[in-house]
Design a protein around this motif. Structure first.
Motif, mmCIF file in Angstrom:
data_model
loop_
_atom_site.group_PDB
_atom_site.id
_atom_site.type_symbol
_atom_site.label_atom_id
_atom_site.label_comp_id
_atom_site.label_asym_id
_atom_site.label_seq_id
_atom_site.Cartn_x
_atom_site.Cartn_y
_atom_site.Cartn_z
ATOM 1 N N TYR A 153 -40.917 -4.128 30.942
ATOM 2 C CA TYR A 153 -42.163 -3.853 30.228
ATOM 3 C C TYR A 153 -42.282 -4.708 28.963
ATOM 4 O O TYR A 153 -43.293 -5.361 28.733
ATOM 5 N N LEU A 154 -41.234 -4.631 28.125
ATOM 6 C CA LEU A 154 -41.342 -5.292 26.826
ATOM 7 C C LEU A 154 -41.129 -6.795 26.930
ATOM 8 O O LEU A 154 -41.553 -7.548 26.066
ATOM 9 N N GLY A 155 -40.452 -7.194 27.983
ATOM 10 C CA GLY A 155 -40.221 -8.623 28.131
ATOM 11 C C GLY A 155 -41.332 -9.269 28.921
ATOM 12 O O GLY A 155 -42.231 -9.911 28.384
ATOM 13 N N TYR A 156 -41.320 -8.986 30.252
ATOM 14 C CA TYR A 156 -42.240 -9.715 31.104
ATOM 15 C C TYR A 156 -43.698 -9.288 30.895
ATOM 16 O O TYR A 156 -44.587 -10.123 30.750
ATOM 17 N N CYS A 157 -43.939 -7.957 30.888
ATOM 18 C CA CYS A 157 -45.335 -7.487 30.840
ATOM 19 C C CYS A 157 -46.021 -7.880 29.530
ATOM 20 O O CYS A 157 -47.183 -8.280 29.533
ATOM 21 N N TYR A 158 -45.315 -7.770 28.412
ATOM 22 C CA TYR A 158 -45.912 -8.181 27.137
ATOM 23 C C TYR A 158 -46.333 -9.640 27.209
ATOM 24 O O TYR A 158 -47.406 -10.029 26.746
ATOM 25 N N TYR A 159 -45.445 -10.431 27.806
ATOM 26 C CA TYR A 159 -45.735 -11.858 27.930
ATOM 27 C C TYR A 159 -46.933 -12.062 28.842
ATOM 28 O O TYR A 159 -47.853 -12.818 28.533
ATOM 29 N N PHE A 160 -46.953 -11.327 29.956
ATOM 30 C CA PHE A 160 -48.015 -11.517 30.936
ATOM 31 C C PHE A 160 -49.373 -11.092 30.378
ATOM 32 O O PHE A 160 -50.397 -11.716 30.641
#
Lengths: 385, 385
Positions: B244-251
């Motif tokens: 969530y905090l890594g990929y989704c924030y970036y996406f």
């Protein structure tokens, strides 16, 4: 059993299950009132704004007073930029206004000073509001400066207003005249909550029909009769909660409503019936207590985001617009806005209710699934004899 | 049983339970797509408005063209009367109107000033603000144009005109969420809440399905069981949180200002405190279908009380104080400060310590709860024997 007896047994079932009883009595009341209380301030007022006055002139103080006069803004004086910035990063203030060094001097010597405004757009709602309000207040203050300048250069006082701002504007918020957040946000929030409550109550009641068995349990032969009894019992109960929302908002709080509340009740009734159809469909396929509830959660938890009140529907991606249609609340909220804001009458409401047609294919599907799920015990014994 | 063995048993019972897998992994993945889906286009653009032009002059047509040129609005039609405009708005084909009065150009040229009227449908705030911003800037533009022509005619040079039109530059810039987008606004807080809620539901379903059956959970000390359960769920959610905090924030274009070590350090007590809270509450549930219902019903109030949708300063004090015992509330506000607004570690230290305190308190409660469950099952066994 007659219909009356079945309804009575539904009621006793409701009475004996503490959770179901809570779900139809105090849980809706508490959660609805809590959500309303949260937003009860209605209008954003006195939001802290950091003012860093590096000029300390008559003009900068006049502009600060102008900010003070705005009901949305509550200016907080900061001696230096660093502390103001730190407080901004911790959301202690929602915006930051900097009057630069020598602003007054620049104005007098016909140089163009620059007033910096930073607003917190991580809190989008507050940030956007403050941005426009700060500009409005500063703009008002600057007009008086402009007027002085024009008078000095020999403009006649009669023509002052017209030459300062030849085009004045009059902005009207239609339908929700004072931009009240209670009227804007609370109805969709409560409707989303009400939808979740209703579908849970109905699903719990359906789940009570499941008898523990190996594999997928079969349903009793009189399943449909008891479903009819559930509909007859639960629809009025949930409708009472739905009308509680309406009474609370539009009678007690006296928010403006253009149409009639009777029409809103019709819309709520239609929404409930469609909700029951969806619940039956899910139940007949899954027939497992916790999974049924999980599926309902997955479907209806994001209802608020998809309603299109906070973010306009026509700016949603196409997939979201389709997904939105499988939630009855999105259909209802269109009628709700139509009736409350635009004063829709019955014919328009009926055409809007026509948008529920996409749920019609569920009815033959339910029929097909019920042939697999429901025991045909009432026929088989006869054949056996 | 050692801690590792116990954690392994917990993990196995999570993975062998279809509902738990769906709730923990399915819901987290599903919601990561579904919740931001309506907001993918970030900003509402090209809102439909209608224009009522009573003037029919070259200037009124220019105002209309300029309004249409604004990215925020699209002029849908030019109508002869306000009544007709009302029809367009109530039928939902337009969300705003611009009225250009009769004699608009003539009055301006005579130096009398004129008023443009804007109206926007305030049933939808985002649409309203887009419409009003677009129309106001078009109106200001027309006003500036007229002023410039007037000043030039009075014999001022172009450089002088520019200065007297804009004596001060107001530089209003959004901080933290520079695009004013909707996903960077909603996603950071919402995703933390999704992690929080699904973890609580997961732990409670696991507990509820165990308490009435005998199993490995009875044969170990409460301390060991609580530690194992908290650690198992924390490890699972540590992985999900990185997604969530890594990929989704970036996406989803969320602005990220903190370092990875700061974020991990902050997430640690949040995940632990949530797991401990879950274990404590799980001892209250014995039915597997109730936790989902309970936590879904309280998720909407938690989301709104967290203070990023509706400013904390306007939420009634008792609600704010009460909400501080929910790990998601300090976590969301701390995380927004730390990661989205870059407040630095020291500023979120209070929230961090608060989360650790919650962890300690909830762990104590979890011990009591688990002990109670174990004693009760023991008593039941004696009764049946």
């Amino acid at each position: 059993m007659t219909v009356k007896q079945r309804c009575l047994s539904e009621l006793t079932q409701l009475w004996r299950s503490p959770w179901q009883l809570a779900m139809v009595s105090y849980i809706p009341l508490i959660s609805m009132l809590c959500l309303w209380w949260l937003f009860s301030a209605g209008l954003p007022r006195q939001l802290p704004v950091a003012v860093v006055d590096q000029d300390n002139s008559q003009v900068s103080r006049m502009l600060t007073r102008n900010l003070q006069a705005n009901s949305v803004i509550s200016p907080q004086s900061y001696a230096n930029l660093a502390t103001a910035e730190a407080d901004m990063r911790q959301a202690k203030v929602y915006a930051l206004v900097v009057f630069p060094v020598g602003m007054n001097k620049d104005l007098i010597t016909a140089n163009k000073p620059l007033i910096d405004i930073r607003y917190n757009s991580q809190f989008l709602l507050v940030g956007k509001l403050l941005s426009s309000q700060i500009q409005l207040s500063l703009g008002n203050g600057l007009v008086t400066l402009g007027a002085k300048k024009l008078l000095l250069s020999g403009t006649h006082s009669e023509s002052l207003a017209a030459s300062l701002s030849p085009v004045t504007s009059q902005t009207t918020a239609l339908f929700n005249r004072n931009n009240n957040y209670v009227g804007f946000l609370v109805p969709p929030v409560l409707i989303a909550l009400w939808q979740i409550l209703s579908v849970f109550v109905f699903m719990n009641s359906l789940n009570a029909e499941l008898k523990p068995a190996e594999g997928k349990p079969k349903l009793a032969a009189d399943f449909w009769q008891s479903v009819i009894a559930k509909v007859l019992v639960l629809t009025p109960i949930m409708l009472v909660h739905g009308s509680f929302i309406l009474v609370w908002l539009y009678l007690y709080l006296a928010l403006p409503i253009a149409g009639s509340m009777g029409l809103l009740l019709i819309a709520q009734l239609a929404m409930l019936i469609i909700l029951w159809v969806i619940a039956c469909f899910i139940f007949l396929i899954i027939r497992e207590k916790a999974s049924c509830i999980s599926i309902c959660t997955a479907l209806f938890a994001p209802a608020f985001a998809f309603m299109g009140i906070t973010f306009p529907v026509n700016d949603m991606p196409l997939l979201a617009q389709w997904w939105r249609l499988i939630m009855p609340s999105s259909h209802y909220i269109d009628s709700h806005v139509g009736i409350v804001s635009y004063g829709e009458a019955l014919p328009q409401l009926l055409t809007q209710l026509g948008s529920y047609w996409i749920f019609l294919p569920l009815i033959p599907l339910i029929f097909i699934f019920s042939r697999f799920a429901v025991e045909r015990s009432s026929i088989e014994p006869e054949g056996g004899q | 049983m050692t801690l590792w063995q116990l954690m392994w048993r917990d993990l196995k019972s999570i993975l062998s339970d279809k509902d738990l897998v769906l709730t923990i992994f399915g819901a987290v993945l599903f919601y990561s797509v579904l919740y931001p889906l309506p907001y993918l286009h970030q900003v509402p653009t090209e809102q439909n408005i209608v224009v009522v032009d009573h003037d029919h002059s070259s200037l009124s047509r220019r105002v209309i063209r300029h309004a249409d040129a604004s990215a925020k609005i699209r002029v849908q039609a030019v109508l002869p009367s306000v009544d007709e405009a009302q029809l367009w708005i109530t039928s939902g084909e337009a969300h705003g109107l611009l009225v250009i009065p009769e004699g608009f150009r003539r009055n301006l040229l005579l130096g009398k000033g004129a008023t443009l009227s804007y109206g926007g449908d305030a049933s939808y705030f985002l649409i309203y603000s887009a419409v009003v911003e677009g129309l106001v800037s078009a109106g200001m533009d027309a006003s500036k144009q007229i002023q410039m022509v007037g000043l030039l005619a009075r014999g001022q040079t172009a450089a002088q005109v520019e200065k007297s039109l804009d004596s001060i530059t107001i530089n209003s810039v959004p901080a933290f969420n520079p695009s004013l987008g909707y996903t960077p606004y909603v996603v950071p807080g919402l995703f933390l809440l999704i992690l929080h809620q699904t973890m609580l539901i997961g732990i409670c379903i696991l507990g509820a399905s165990q308490w009435r059956k005998s199993g490995y959970w009875q044969s170990v000390s409460p301390l060991l069981l609580v530690s194992a359960r908290v650690l198992t769920f924390s490890s699972i959610y540590a992985v999900l949180a990185t997604f969530y905090l890594g990929y989704c924030y970036y996406f989803y274009d969320v602005s990220v200002l903190a370092t990875i070590s700061e974020v991990s350090l902050f997430m640690l007590p949040f995940i632990l405190a949530t797991a401990a809270l879950g274990t404590a509450i799980s001892s209250l549930f014995v039915r597997r279908d109730l936790p989902t219902q309970f936590f879904l019903l309280i998720s909407m109030p938690i989301l709104f009380v967290a203070g990023f949708v509706w400013p904390l300063a306007l939420i009634p004090e008792p609600l704010v104080l009460l909400s501080q015992i929910i790990p998601a509330v300090p976590a969301i506000s701390g995380m927004l400060n730390l990661n989205q607004m870059g407040s630095g570690w020291l500023a979120v230290l209070p929230q961090w310590l608060q989360l650790w305190a919650l962890f300690v308190v909830f762990s104590g409660l979890a011990l009591v709860g688990i002990k109670y469950r174990q004693q009760q099952s023991l008593a039941n066994r004696h009764l049946t024997e």
